[in-house]
Design an enzyme around this catalytic site. Structure first.
Site, PDB file in Angstrom:
ATOM      1  N   ASN A   1      27.176  -6.664  14.428  1.00 25.26           N
ATOM      2  CA  ASN A   1      27.498  -7.813  15.147  1.00 25.26           C
ATOM      3  C   ASN A   1      27.233  -8.986  14.383  1.00 25.26           C
ATOM      4  O   ASN A   1      26.100  -9.397  13.838  1.00 25.26           O
ATOM      5  CB  ASN A   1      26.717  -7.808  16.348  1.00 25.26           C
ATOM      6  CG  ASN A   1      26.958  -9.277  17.411  1.00 25.26           C
ATOM      7  OD1 ASN A   1      27.726 -10.129  16.835  1.00 25.26           O
ATOM      8  ND2 ASN A   1      26.392  -9.301  18.224  1.00 25.26           N
TER       9      ASN A   1
ATOM     10  N   ARG B   1      31.789  -5.724  16.406  1.00 24.19           N
ATOM     11  CA  ARG B   1      31.715  -6.840  17.364  1.00 24.19           C
ATOM     12  C   ARG B   1      32.860  -8.000  16.710  1.00 24.19           C
ATOM     13  O   ARG B   1      32.263  -8.444  15.716  1.00 24.19           O
ATOM     14  CB  ARG B   1      30.642  -7.433  17.827  1.00 24.19           C
ATOM     15  CG  ARG B   1      31.056  -8.751  18.547  1.00 24.19           C
ATOM     16  CD  ARG B   1      29.647  -9.324  19.479  1.00 24.19           C
ATOM     17  NE  ARG B   1      30.008 -10.419  20.277  1.00 24.19           N
ATOM     18  CZ  ARG B   1      29.557 -11.544  20.024  1.00 24.19           C
ATOM     19  NH1 ARG B   1      28.777 -11.856  18.968  1.00 24.19           N
ATOM     20  NH2 ARG B   1      29.946 -12.444  20.903  1.00 24.19           N
TER      21      ARG B   1
ATOM     22  N   HIS C   1      32.440 -13.304  25.461  1.00 28.80           N
ATOM     23  CA  HIS C   1      31.434 -12.477  26.021  1.00 28.80           C
ATOM     24  C   HIS C   1      32.104 -11.172  27.202  1.00 28.80           C
ATOM     25  O   HIS C   1      31.506 -10.797  27.897  1.00 28.80           O
ATOM     26  CB  HIS C   1      30.546 -13.273  26.911  1.00 28.80           C
ATOM     27  CG  HIS C   1      29.799 -14.076  26.193  1.00 28.80           C
ATOM     28  ND1 HIS C   1      29.075 -15.305  26.732  1.00 28.80           N
ATOM     29  CD2 HIS C   1      28.974 -14.147  24.938  1.00 28.80           C
ATOM     30  CE1 HIS C   1      28.486 -15.779  25.859  1.00 28.80           C
ATOM     31  NE2 HIS C   1      28.242 -15.164  24.861  1.00 28.80           N
TER      32      HIS C   1
ATOM     33  N   ARG D   1      25.577 -25.427  21.969  1.00 29.87           N
ATOM     34  CA  ARG D   1      26.851 -25.561  22.219  1.00 29.87           C
ATOM     35  C   ARG D   1      26.975 -26.643  23.655  1.00 29.87           C
ATOM     36  O   ARG D   1      26.449 -26.138  24.456  1.00 29.87           O
ATOM     37  CB  ARG D   1      28.064 -24.624  22.366  1.00 29.87           C
ATOM     38  CG  ARG D   1      28.188 -23.701  21.156  1.00 29.87           C
ATOM     39  CD  ARG D   1      28.846 -22.608  21.472  1.00 29.87           C
ATOM     40  NE  ARG D   1      28.163 -21.317  21.049  1.00 29.87           N
ATOM     41  CZ  ARG D   1      28.271 -20.317  21.372  1.00 29.87           C
ATOM     42  NH1 ARG D   1      29.286 -19.917  22.126  1.00 29.87           N
ATOM     43  NH2 ARG D   1      27.821 -19.240  20.828  1.00 29.87           N
TER      44      ARG D   1
ATOM     45  N   GLU E   1      25.619  -4.825  24.958  1.00 27.33           N
ATOM     46  CA  GLU E   1      26.790  -4.955  24.306  1.00 27.33           C
ATOM     47  C   GLU E   1      26.889  -3.943  23.453  1.00 27.33           C
ATOM     48  O   GLU E   1      27.958  -3.385  22.875  1.00 27.33           O
ATOM     49  CB  GLU E   1      26.898  -6.412  23.571  1.00 27.33           C
ATOM     50  CG  GLU E   1      27.029  -7.257  24.883  1.00 27.33           C
ATOM     51  CD  GLU E   1      26.868  -9.022  24.214  1.00 27.33           C
ATOM     52  OE1 GLU E   1      25.764  -9.472  24.118  1.00 27.33           O
ATOM     53  OE2 GLU E   1      27.935  -9.677  24.168  1.00 27.33           O
TER      54      GLU E   1
END
Ligand code: AMP
Length: 409
Positions: free
Chosen positions: A21, A102, A191, A252, A395
């Protein structure tokens, strides 16, 4: 790093996957066996490209940190290989089934796990404009692994894939259609791996068919997003063209009036890069109180810091606004689930986001909400009309499973 690391030797495993990732200046990795969910090693390289970079590797019950300059992701991967070798695992001969990568943005083209060949790399490269901080470094990882482990298939798993079939009225921005088409501007959602994995786990936990459930899922980590899922298919999600839209996140902004951006360009003479940096790195909780780590923010707020308190209130307000909207979008909601670092751990966020909703059928049980566990659990009372759960996301496991399926297809 949070996985429980097995102490047995990965050589005896049947199906082994290395999951990568790559972030803009970081690289997380995990070596795991998807069937048994056994994790053999876990690691993270940080501040790649900076003087103070480091890599931490956990395997065989030990954690090793090497502080050394890692100029780019290729060097980080070489260091990772050497750390594996020092722990007795030669990744070139251990019999990896796949390397799962990913990839943040799949654009319109990629909505399935994809085994990499030359064309795939070029096609993903074309999407780099849509995710300049993420897609290029993911591709660096793909290229490096193909060089370092030429006999192991690389599989790209896209964060946008789960949301590929969002209803048109949800994926469409109300802007000039020709411009939108020319520049591939639509709401993609991110996501996706987490939302998909957690929605499946919810069904498993409730012993229900995912096709029968209307769900809302909140992935609240450093990045944060919420989705509405009807019968296993997403019908709304808070992130858009980029992972900036929607909820307040660590650094963010989430939603802002687009007029703010043009105003800053004109009044503050900020360039598009300046604005991008401000919205991505200097906004959200960090912009509001100087702290993007939720634990630190909570400590500051508890100590009476007014900025931290306001940041918390803005975060909760935005969340409640989305929960309300998604309840209406779905019409009937069976289950609402919290996941990721904040969602799994911050009981105050869960209580404040879901409090005072008894008239909408949600009754949080304070004792259940206070339980700390790595297992899926219910936090509502037994007579709550809507069930609220905490379900840890995974994940890496999902990427590993999807990678094996793609290689075997
Ligand atoms: P993630 O991106 O899923 O790793 O989540 C990272 C976020 O989870 C950070 O803001 C952490 O501060 C937050 N987090 C992790 N553990 C806790 C905890 N025990 N309480 C509150 N927030 C936490």
């Amino acid at each position: 790093m949070s996985a429980d690391i097995a102490t047995t030797d990965p050589v005896s495993s049947t199906t082994l996957v290395l999951v990568l990732n790559a972030g803009s200046s970081s690289l997380k990795y995990q070596l795991l066996e998807p069937e048994s969910e056994k994790v053999f090693a876990d690691g993270v390289a940080q501040r790649i490209g900076e003087e103070s970079s480091s890599i931490t590797h956990e395997q065989n019950g030990q954690s090793i940190t090497r502080d050394r300059k890692l100029a780019d992701h290729q060097e980080a991967l070489e260091e990772m290989l050497s750390l594996f070798a020092d722990n007795g695992t030669d990744l070139t001969t251990v019999g990896l089934t796949a390397v799962g990568h990913r990839v943040v943005h799949g654009g319109q083209m990629f909505y399935k796990p994809t085994v990499v060949d030359g064309d795939v790399i070029n096609d993903i490269d074309k999407l780099s404009d849509l995710a300049p901080l993420h897609n290029p470094v993911a591709l660096d990882g793909v290229r490096a692994m193909r060089k370092l482990l030429p006999d192991t298939p690389s599989v790209c798993v896209f964060d946008t894939a789960f949301f590929h079939n969002l209803p048109k009225e949800v994926s469409t921005y109300a802007i000039d259609r020709e411009i939108a088409e020319e520049y591939s501007i639509r709401r993609y959602g991110f996501h996706g791996t987490s939302h998909q994995y957690v929605s499946g786990k919810v069904a498993e936990f409730l012993r229900r068919d995912v096709g029968d459930l209307n769900q809302i899922i909140m992935h609240l980590g450093n990045g944060a997003s919420i989705s509405a899922i009807r019968g296993g298919s997403p019908v709304e999600t808070s992130m858009g063209l980029t992972p900036m839209e929607g909820l307040v996140m660590g650094t963010r902004s989430g939603d802002v009036d687009p007029g703010v951006l043009t105003h800053l360009a004109r009044a503050a003479k900020m360039s598009s890069d300046d604005i991008d940096k401000m919205l991505n790195k200097q906004s959200g909780l960090k912009g509001l109180c100087g702290e993007n780590d939720f634990r630190e923010l909570s400590n500051k707020a508890a100590a009476g810091d007014e900025d931290a308190k306001l940041a918390y209130d803005v975060y909760i307000h935005r969340l409640r606004k989305y929960i309300g909207a998604y309840m209406l979008t779905l019409g009937r909601v069976d289950v609402i689930t919290f996941t990721a670092g904040v969602g799994e751990n911050a009981s105050d966020v869960r209580a404040d986001a879901m409090g005072h909703l008894a008239q909408f059928g949600i009754k949080i049980d304070p004792d259940r909400n206070a339980v700390r566990s790595k297992e899926p659990r219910k936090i509502t009372t037994d007579d709550s009309g809507i069930t609220v759960l905490v379900v840890p996301t995974n994940e890496e496991l999902s990427i590993a499973r999807q990678s094996v399926a793609a290689v075997e297809a």
